[in-house]
Design a protein around this motif. Structure first.
Motif: not given
Length: 308
Positions: A13-20, A52-53, A59-60
């Motif tokens: 999964l994408s990092l964003r999906t893992q965070v969600r 999150q880090v 993103i940066r």
């Protein structure tokens, strides 16, 4: 086997999906948690916080890395700056590795040493060069190595400021250096390690703010001469960063001056530490535009975009 399959699916999964997913799980557990679940909640929070880090890093990197920016360079002097953040291949890591500075006790990574040598070659002679917080001089040697390869620095000195107060609670843990009593003056150790380049340095002992044994020292000041590059490693709190910025920022050159913040990436450290506020400092100053960020270490560099 089921555990391996679940792990493989999660990593796909994408990092964003893992965070969600992690936040959803945390919300579900929190809603029904009892006092006995405290350790589980702490573990989940740590995992989510770390993700999150990594997400903020990515993103940066996507937002800022790889851009060509106008930096006030006169035509023909050098190519415009190109941003580079946390890349596996960067302009500074392509340099030959230097080992002679490694004999000096220090707190910088190998990549940071390479970066110091790289950035000095971009100096253009528009102003002075300053280092705040050299400790025993390992960073200072790398800085001078880079500047000495630049003909624009010929005949100039690096202005070095430190309170040279030994803090045994943490300084004794770094390297095979001499062990001094708490609050002892360690200026003589700095002089010992920079002996070969001492003539290239203008050294001043003083404080930026009152801190742990330096209360009797005079506060540093600046002549007002224009400043082109500042290497900043003098503390992580908002108080100390705002203090040196008040002293030196009137001499920064818009669209030219570079600020190399040694401790900027410490906001990523986990567990969180209350004094890691360098990221907050730059966020409070929109005139500072990120240009470079190392992958191994704490350095991020900012171009000063203040008013002319």
């Amino acid at each position: 086997m089921k555990r391996l399959i679940k792990t493989a699916l999660l990593r796909s999964l994408s990092l964003r999906t893992q965070v969600r997913l992690a936040y959803a799980l945390l919300n579900n557990v929190t809603a029904s948690a009892s006092r006995d679940d405290a350790h589980l909640l702490e573990w989940l929070f740590a995992k989510v916080d770390l993700q999150q880090v990594l997400l903020e890093d990515r993103i940066r990197q996507i937002k800022f890395s790889g851009r060509v920016i106008a930096d006030g360079a006169a035509p023909g002097v050098r190519p415009p700056l190109q941003t580079c953040l946390m890349e596996d291949t960067s302009p500074w890591t392509q340099q030959a590795r230097i080992s002679d500075a490694n004999a000096i006790p220090g707190m910088i990574s190998e990549e940071e040493g390479q970066y110091y040598e790289y950035i000095g070659r971009l100096y253009r002679g528009h102003g002075e060069v300053i280092e705040l917080g050299p400790w025993l001089g390992k960073s200072t040697r790398h800085i001078i190595r880079g500047l000495d390869k630049n003909p624009e620095f010929l005949g100039r000195q690096l202005h070095v400021f430190d309170d040279f107060v030994w803090r045994s609670s943490w300084m004794n843990r770094h390297g095979d250096c001499e062990q001094l009593p708490d609050h002892a003056d360690f200026h003589h150790l700095f002089e010992k390690y920079v002996h070969g380049i001492r003539q290239r340095l203008a050294v001043t002992r003083g404080k930026i703010v009152d801190y742990d044994g330096n209360e009797d020292l005079a506060q540093i000041d600046w002549s007002g001469a224009p400043i082109e590059i500042m290497y900043v490693d003098c503390g992580r709190t908002l108080q100390v960063n705002e203090a040196w910025y008040r002293i030196f920022s009137p001499s920064l050159i818009p669209d030219i001056s570079l600020l190399i913040m040694q401790d900027w990436r410490t906001h990523r450290e986990r567990p969180r530490l209350s004094y890691n506020e360098t990221h907050w400092f730059t966020a409070a100053h929109p005139e500072l535009e990120i240009v470079h960020e190392v992958k191994d270490g704490g350095i991020a560099t900012f171009l000063y975009r203040g008013k002319r």
